[in-house]
Write a protein that holds these residues in place. Sequence first.
Motif, PDB file in Angstrom:
ATOM      1  N   LYS A 110       0.822  -1.218   0.000  1.00 31.46           N
ATOM      2  CA  LYS A 110       0.000   0.000   0.000  1.00 31.46           C
ATOM      3  C   LYS A 110       0.851   1.261   0.000  1.00 31.46           C
ATOM      4  N   GLY A 111       2.148   1.111  -0.267  1.00 34.54           N
ATOM      5  CA  GLY A 111       3.050   2.250  -0.320  1.00 34.54           C
ATOM      6  C   GLY A 111       2.810   3.088  -1.563  1.00 34.54           C
ATOM      7  N   ILE A 112       3.101   4.368  -1.474  1.00 35.24           N
ATOM      8  CA  ILE A 112       2.915   5.289  -2.592  1.00 35.24           C
ATOM      9  C   ILE A 112       4.276   5.850  -2.965  1.00 35.24           C
ATOM     10  N   GLN A 113       4.687   5.598  -4.199  1.00 37.24           N
ATOM     11  CA  GLN A 113       5.986   6.061  -4.663  1.00 37.24           C
ATOM     12  C   GLN A 113       5.966   7.572  -4.883  1.00 37.24           C
ATOM     13  N   GLY A 114       6.958   8.268  -4.351  1.00 37.53           N
ATOM     14  CA  GLY A 114       7.082   9.708  -4.552  1.00 37.53           C
ATOM     15  C   GLY A 114       6.113  10.538  -3.739  1.00 37.53           C
ATOM     16  N   LYS A 115       5.572   9.999  -2.674  1.00 39.68           N
ATOM     17  CA  LYS A 115       4.559  10.691  -1.876  1.00 39.68           C
ATOM     18  C   LYS A 115       5.048  12.044  -1.357  1.00 39.68           C
ATOM     19  N   TYR A 116       6.318  12.136  -0.975  1.00 39.91           N
ATOM     20  CA  TYR A 116       6.852  13.363  -0.405  1.00 39.91           C
ATOM     21  C   TYR A 116       7.846  14.059  -1.325  1.00 39.91           C
ATOM     22  N   LYS A 120       7.511  16.097  -3.953  1.00 43.50           N
ATOM     23  CA  LYS A 120       7.237  17.505  -4.245  1.00 43.50           C
ATOM     24  C   LYS A 120       7.558  18.385  -3.036  1.00 43.50           C
ATOM     25  N   ARG A 121       7.160  17.945  -1.851  1.00 43.83           N
ATOM     26  CA  ARG A 121       7.428  18.713  -0.642  1.00 43.83           C
ATOM     27  C   ARG A 121       8.932  18.805  -0.391  1.00 43.83           C
ATOM     28  N   TYR A 122       9.662  17.732  -0.645  1.00 42.30           N
ATOM     29  CA  TYR A 122      11.112  17.754  -0.461  1.00 42.30           C
ATOM     30  C   TYR A 122      11.760  18.743  -1.419  1.00 42.30           C
TER      31      TYR A 122
END
Length: 52
Positions: free
Chosen positions: A18-24, A26-28
Motif C-alpha cells: 500500500k506504499g505510494i511512490q514519490g509521496k513526499y 514535491k514537498r522535499y
Amino acid sequence: MKRMQKDKDMLEEYYFSKGIQGKYAKRYAEGTNMTLIEPDVAKYFSDHNAVN
C-alpha cells in the motif's frame, strides 16, 4: 514500472503493497534552500551563524 530486486538484508515482515511512490517528493523539492559559498569566501566565516 520496474520492480525492485529483493534485498537480502530486508526482513520478510516489511510490507509495501500500500506504499505510494514519490509521496513526499514535491514537498522535499520545495523545501530545499541550501546555498553554497565559494571556499575562498568561506574562510572568512567561522560558522553558519557568522554568515547570517
